[in-house]
Scaffold this motif. Structure first.
Motif, mmCIF file in Angstrom:
data_model
loop_
_atom_site.group_PDB
_atom_site.id
_atom_site.type_symbol
_atom_site.label_atom_id
_atom_site.label_comp_id
_atom_site.label_asym_id
_atom_site.label_seq_id
_atom_site.Cartn_x
_atom_site.Cartn_y
_atom_site.Cartn_z
ATOM 1 N N GLY A 52 0.431 -1.007 -0.013
ATOM 2 C CA GLY A 52 -0.008 0.347 0.058
ATOM 3 C C GLY A 52 0.665 0.964 0.298
ATOM 4 N N HIS A 53 2.095 0.943 0.437
ATOM 5 C CA HIS A 53 3.289 2.665 0.112
ATOM 6 C C HIS A 53 3.970 2.027 -0.228
ATOM 7 C CE1 HIS A 53 0.370 3.590 3.961
ATOM 8 N NE2 HIS A 53 0.070 4.798 2.901
ATOM 9 N N PRO A 54 4.981 2.475 -0.773
ATOM 10 C CA PRO A 54 6.974 2.449 -2.170
ATOM 11 C C PRO A 54 7.625 1.955 -0.400
ATOM 12 C CG PRO A 54 5.690 4.448 -2.145
ATOM 13 C CD PRO A 54 4.493 4.298 -1.016
ATOM 14 N N ASP A 55 7.648 0.493 -1.196
ATOM 15 C CA ASP A 55 9.033 -0.308 -0.897
ATOM 16 C C ASP A 55 10.405 0.231 -1.049
ATOM 17 O OD1 ASP A 55 10.437 -2.175 0.707
ATOM 18 O OD2 ASP A 55 9.477 -3.315 0.789
ATOM 19 N N MET A 56 11.342 0.613 -0.889
ATOM 20 C CA MET A 56 12.082 0.934 -1.456
ATOM 21 C C MET A 56 13.039 -0.806 -1.279
ATOM 22 S SD MET A 56 14.731 3.572 1.039
ATOM 23 C CE MET A 56 15.855 3.535 0.309
ATOM 24 N N LYS A 57 13.261 -1.386 -0.283
ATOM 25 C CA LYS A 57 13.823 -2.175 -0.853
ATOM 26 C C LYS A 57 13.298 -3.326 -1.695
ATOM 27 C CE LYS A 57 15.149 -2.274 4.901
ATOM 28 N NZ LYS A 57 14.983 -3.063 5.588
ATOM 29 N N HIS A 58 12.427 -3.175 -2.284
ATOM 30 C CA HIS A 58 12.137 -4.380 -3.243
ATOM 31 C C HIS A 58 11.629 -3.979 -4.162
ATOM 32 C CE1 HIS A 58 11.601 -6.339 1.411
ATOM 33 N NE2 HIS A 58 11.986 -7.285 0.509
ATOM 34 N N ILE A 59 11.516 -3.118 -4.269
ATOM 35 C CA ILE A 59 10.179 -2.448 -6.467
ATOM 36 C C ILE A 59 11.358 -1.225 -6.472
ATOM 37 C CG2 ILE A 59 8.827 -0.894 -6.625
ATOM 38 C CD1 ILE A 59 7.348 -1.448 -4.036
ATOM 39 N N PRO A 60 12.090 -2.040 -7.777
ATOM 40 C CA PRO A 60 12.665 -1.411 -8.384
ATOM 41 C C PRO A 60 12.247 -0.141 -8.846
ATOM 42 C CG PRO A 60 11.870 -2.940 -9.844
ATOM 43 C CD PRO A 60 11.463 -3.402 -8.442
ATOM 44 N N GLY A 61 12.972 1.157 -9.153
ATOM 45 C CA GLY A 61 12.379 2.574 -9.395
ATOM 46 C C GLY A 61 12.091 3.053 -8.207
ATOM 47 N N VAL A 62 12.224 2.630 -6.621
ATOM 48 C CA VAL A 62 11.763 3.734 -5.590
ATOM 49 C C VAL A 62 12.864 3.803 -5.299
ATOM 50 C CG1 VAL A 62 10.978 3.127 -3.547
ATOM 51 C CG2 VAL A 62 9.366 2.425 -5.904
ATOM 52 N N ASP A 63 13.122 5.334 -4.570
ATOM 53 C CA ASP A 63 14.508 5.546 -4.258
ATOM 54 C C ASP A 63 14.262 5.760 -2.456
ATOM 55 O OD1 ASP A 63 16.306 5.655 -6.611
ATOM 56 O OD2 ASP A 63 14.573 7.544 -6.586
ATOM 57 N N MET A 64 12.881 5.840 -2.095
ATOM 58 C CA MET A 64 12.792 6.017 -0.189
ATOM 59 C C MET A 64 11.532 5.824 -0.430
ATOM 60 S SD MET A 64 14.187 7.317 2.014
ATOM 61 C CE MET A 64 13.772 7.170 3.630
ATOM 62 N N SER A 65 11.927 4.653 0.747
ATOM 63 C CA SER A 65 9.913 4.172 1.605
ATOM 64 C C SER A 65 8.706 5.636 1.554
ATOM 65 C CB SER A 65 10.214 3.269 2.226
ATOM 66 O OG SER A 65 10.964 2.472 1.744
ATOM 67 N N SER A 66 8.012 5.248 1.991
ATOM 68 C CA SER A 66 6.971 6.573 2.191
ATOM 69 C C SER A 66 5.565 7.031 3.017
ATOM 70 C CB SER A 66 7.493 7.737 1.259
ATOM 71 O OG SER A 66 6.788 7.368 -0.367
ATOM 72 N N GLY A 67 4.934 7.564 3.333
ATOM 73 C CA GLY A 67 3.568 7.097 3.550
ATOM 74 C C GLY A 67 3.121 7.845 5.144
ATOM 75 N N SER A 68 4.450 8.315 5.968
ATOM 76 C CA SER A 68 3.691 8.356 7.470
ATOM 77 C C SER A 68 3.979 10.705 6.503
ATOM 78 C CB SER A 68 4.943 8.787 8.296
ATOM 79 O OG SER A 68 4.859 7.127 8.836
ATOM 80 N N LEU A 69 2.924 11.258 6.697
ATOM 81 C CA LEU A 69 2.990 12.370 5.605
ATOM 82 C C LEU A 69 3.881 13.664 6.600
ATOM 83 C CD1 LEU A 69 -1.102 12.313 4.647
ATOM 84 C CD2 LEU A 69 0.752 11.755 3.887
ATOM 85 N N GLY A 70 4.260 13.729 5.108
ATOM 86 C CA GLY A 70 5.749 14.811 6.123
ATOM 87 C C GLY A 70 6.935 14.357 6.214
ATOM 88 N N GLN A 71 6.893 12.825 6.521
ATOM 89 C CA GLN A 71 8.028 12.762 6.421
ATOM 90 C C GLN A 71 9.464 12.892 4.826
ATOM 91 O OE1 GLN A 71 8.533 9.237 8.894
ATOM 92 N NE2 GLN A 71 7.426 10.145 10.895
ATOM 93 N N GLY A 72 8.254 11.601 3.456
ATOM 94 C CA GLY A 72 9.111 11.553 2.496
ATOM 95 C C GLY A 72 9.619 12.660 2.261
ATOM 96 N N PHE A 73 9.495 14.757 2.149
ATOM 97 C CA PHE A 73 10.309 15.401 1.322
ATOM 98 C C PHE A 73 11.479 15.801 2.582
ATOM 99 C CE2 PHE A 73 10.168 20.194 1.390
ATOM 100 C CZ PHE A 73 10.831 20.095 0.268
ATOM 101 N N SER A 74 11.553 15.387 3.501
ATOM 102 C CA SER A 74 12.723 15.758 5.147
ATOM 103 C C SER A 74 13.255 14.909 4.236
ATOM 104 C CB SER A 74 11.625 15.500 5.682
ATOM 105 O OG SER A 74 11.203 15.834 6.796
#
Length: 278
Positions: free
Chosen positions: A100-122
């Protein structure tokens, strides 16, 4: 790539979103559909990425800070060739990598796991700073929601990015006007959005975020901006491309049933056919 070519890809990305969420029987179609043109332009035109080498050192980086709209991210990655389009039907299934949210450890093309709002931009700001410190030429792009910018962490990160003059950083605000609880202006108004980012020393560009010409011009302007990060305030339509989802708060986080899925796919099929006739 021409505008009609990008528009055709955008239709396919929308089909992928609807298919994925329908297959999962859950998910967030509204904010994924609103950002399709942004996703498409980034991965097919703007960013230096290579599906055959997803971790290449000089690639541009992308962080989906509003991680719940992962169906849009996954769909454009599939269209770009990072993994098979057929895998979209595994969204949120137990054991699948497309959760349901991006996982950088398993999905090619995903540079950062994210989902907790506000944290991805940091994280995006940190990646941009690292690039500067290491003397790298890659650029960093982050997509946030207009409801998400109600989070204080967004503004801490913005203060830091502006103070450190991270001109390799581009923030896109998907300003579709709606969040899970209602209109953003009624829940906790972030307006005027552009003036706030200007106060944090961002170069601000406001566009129609569903128009490829305006998107192209904005990213070009961002590349020419030195000494400041850029914030692109992209006015979009939530649920764009599916008539009964457009500007409807209820489609923030629910899946279409079989009948609704059929209607959506027929509409998108006709949209694609119309583009082919142009």
């Amino acid at each position: 790539m021409t505008k009609p070519e990008l528009e055709k890809i955008a239709v396919e990305v929308r089909k992928g979103i609807v298919t994925a969420v329908h297959s999962a029987r859950s998910g967030h179609p509204g904010g994924a559909l609103s950002a399709v043109e942004i996703f498409t332009y980034l991965f097919f035109e703007e960013m230096n990425v290579d599906p055959t080498d997803p971790k290449k050192e000089d690639r541009d980086r992308f962080v989906l800070s509003k991680g719940h709209t992962a169906p849009g991210y996954y769909s454009v990655l599939a269209q770009r060739g990072f993994f098979p389009v057929e895998e979209l039907t595994t969204l949120r299934h137990v054991g699948a990598r497309l959760q349901g949210h991006p996982d950088m450890k398993h999905i090619p093309g995903v540079d950062m796991s994210s989902g907790s709002l506000g944290q991805g931009f940091s994280a995006a700001v940190g990646i941009a700073l690292a690039g500067k410190m290491d003397g790298k030429n890659y650029r960093v792009y982050a997509l946030v929601g207009d409801g998400e910018i109600q989070e204080g962490q967004i503004w801490e990160a913005s203060m830091f990015a502006g103070a450190h003059k991270l001109d390799n950083l581009v923030l896109v605000v998907d300003n579709n006007g709606l969040q899970i609880d209602g209109k953003v202006e009624d829940v906790c108004s972030p307006y005027p959005i552009g003036a706030k980012f200007e106060a944090f020393n961002f170069h601000v560009i406001t566009i129609d975020g569903n128009d490829f010409d305006q998107i192209a011009a904005a990213f070009s302007e961002a590349r020419e901006t030195l000494g400041q990060p850029t914030a692109i305030i992209a006015k979009t339509v939530k649920g764009k491309g599916v008539s009964y989802m457009e500007n409807q708060i209820g489609w923030h986080g629910k899946a279409p049933n079989d009948e609704e899925y059929a209607i959506a796919m027929e509409e998108l099929k006709k949209a694609g056919e119309a583009l082919c006739q142009m």
